[in-house]
Design a protein around this motif. Sequence first.
Motif, PDB file in Angstrom:
ATOM      1  N   PHE A 184      24.283 -79.383  47.929  1.00  0.00           N
ATOM      2  CA  PHE A 184      23.136 -79.210  47.038  1.00  0.00           C
ATOM      3  C   PHE A 184      22.909 -80.482  46.233  1.00  0.00           C
ATOM      4  O   PHE A 184      23.846 -81.034  45.667  1.00  0.00           O
ATOM      5  N   LEU A 185      21.681 -80.950  46.200  1.00  0.00           N
ATOM      6  CA  LEU A 185      21.312 -82.107  45.390  1.00  0.00           C
ATOM      7  C   LEU A 185      20.468 -81.633  44.204  1.00  0.00           C
ATOM      8  O   LEU A 185      19.680 -80.698  44.344  1.00  0.00           O
ATOM      9  N   PRO A 186      20.593 -82.269  43.061  1.00  0.00           N
ATOM     10  CA  PRO A 186      19.864 -81.814  41.862  1.00  0.00           C
ATOM     11  C   PRO A 186      18.400 -82.276  41.840  1.00  0.00           C
ATOM     12  O   PRO A 186      17.930 -82.837  40.864  1.00  0.00           O
ATOM     13  N   ILE A 187      17.687 -82.016  42.925  1.00  0.00           N
ATOM     14  CA  ILE A 187      16.283 -82.444  43.022  1.00  0.00           C
ATOM     15  C   ILE A 187      15.364 -81.250  43.250  1.00  0.00           C
ATOM     16  O   ILE A 187      14.256 -81.399  43.757  1.00  0.00           O
ATOM     17  N   TYR A 188      15.826 -80.069  42.847  1.00  0.00           N
ATOM     18  CA  TYR A 188      15.051 -78.843  43.059  1.00  0.00           C
ATOM     19  C   TYR A 188      14.975 -78.016  41.781  1.00  0.00           C
ATOM     20  O   TYR A 188      15.202 -76.832  41.801  1.00  0.00           O
ATOM     21  N   ASN A 189      14.662 -78.651  40.693  1.00  0.00           N
ATOM     22  CA  ASN A 189      14.600 -77.937  39.422  1.00  0.00           C
ATOM     23  C   ASN A 189      13.173 -77.998  38.865  1.00  0.00           C
ATOM     24  O   ASN A 189      12.306 -78.663  39.437  1.00  0.00           O
ATOM     25  N   PRO A 190      12.907 -77.302  37.752  1.00  0.00           N
ATOM     26  CA  PRO A 190      11.552 -77.285  37.189  1.00  0.00           C
ATOM     27  C   PRO A 190      10.975 -78.665  36.886  1.00  0.00           C
ATOM     28  O   PRO A 190       9.771 -78.876  36.976  1.00  0.00           O
ATOM     29  N   LYS A 191      11.834 -79.630  36.569  1.00  0.00           N
ATOM     30  CA  LYS A 191      11.360 -80.992  36.308  1.00  0.00           C
ATOM     31  C   LYS A 191      10.674 -81.555  37.548  1.00  0.00           C
ATOM     32  O   LYS A 191       9.609 -82.162  37.466  1.00  0.00           O
ATOM     33  N   TYR A 192      11.273 -81.340  38.709  1.00  0.00           N
ATOM     34  CA  TYR A 192      10.697 -81.842  39.960  1.00  0.00           C
ATOM     35  C   TYR A 192       9.459 -81.050  40.362  1.00  0.00           C
ATOM     36  O   TYR A 192       8.504 -81.608  40.901  1.00  0.00           O
ATOM     37  N   VAL A 193       9.477 -79.749  40.106  1.00  0.00           N
ATOM     38  CA  VAL A 193       8.285 -78.934  40.390  1.00  0.00           C
ATOM     39  C   VAL A 193       7.097 -79.502  39.625  1.00  0.00           C
ATOM     40  O   VAL A 193       6.019 -79.725  40.184  1.00  0.00           O
TER      41      VAL A 193
END
Length: 117
Positions: A50-59
Amino acid sequence: QPQQKDYNDLCSLPDLNEKTLLENLRNRFKQEKIYTYVGSILIVINPFKFLPIYNPKYVKMYDNHQLGKLEPHIYAVADVAYHAMLQRRKNQCIVISGESGSGKTQSTNFLIHHLTA
């Protein structure tokens, strides 16, 4: 000579051949940049973690942005399809293909996550 710079769109490679294409993908993968464009096509290399590129910031970052303006991402593809559907008032289709275990289901989940956000 090995490719020094990584290109987020393979169409931008100064010398496009199998060797430079694979070197660019390998270089990006080593930097945990698993997404690379080929024009409007998105290549994804499964990091098997899992990479931390799927959070609300990226959305939010990929909301209503033109394809290619930011780093390649599955959210960008989802957003472009969504806005094309709204503008053209026609259904859109995103094709996800790959070998068994390549991450198609996970990519679909991330795509749906962005659309529902």
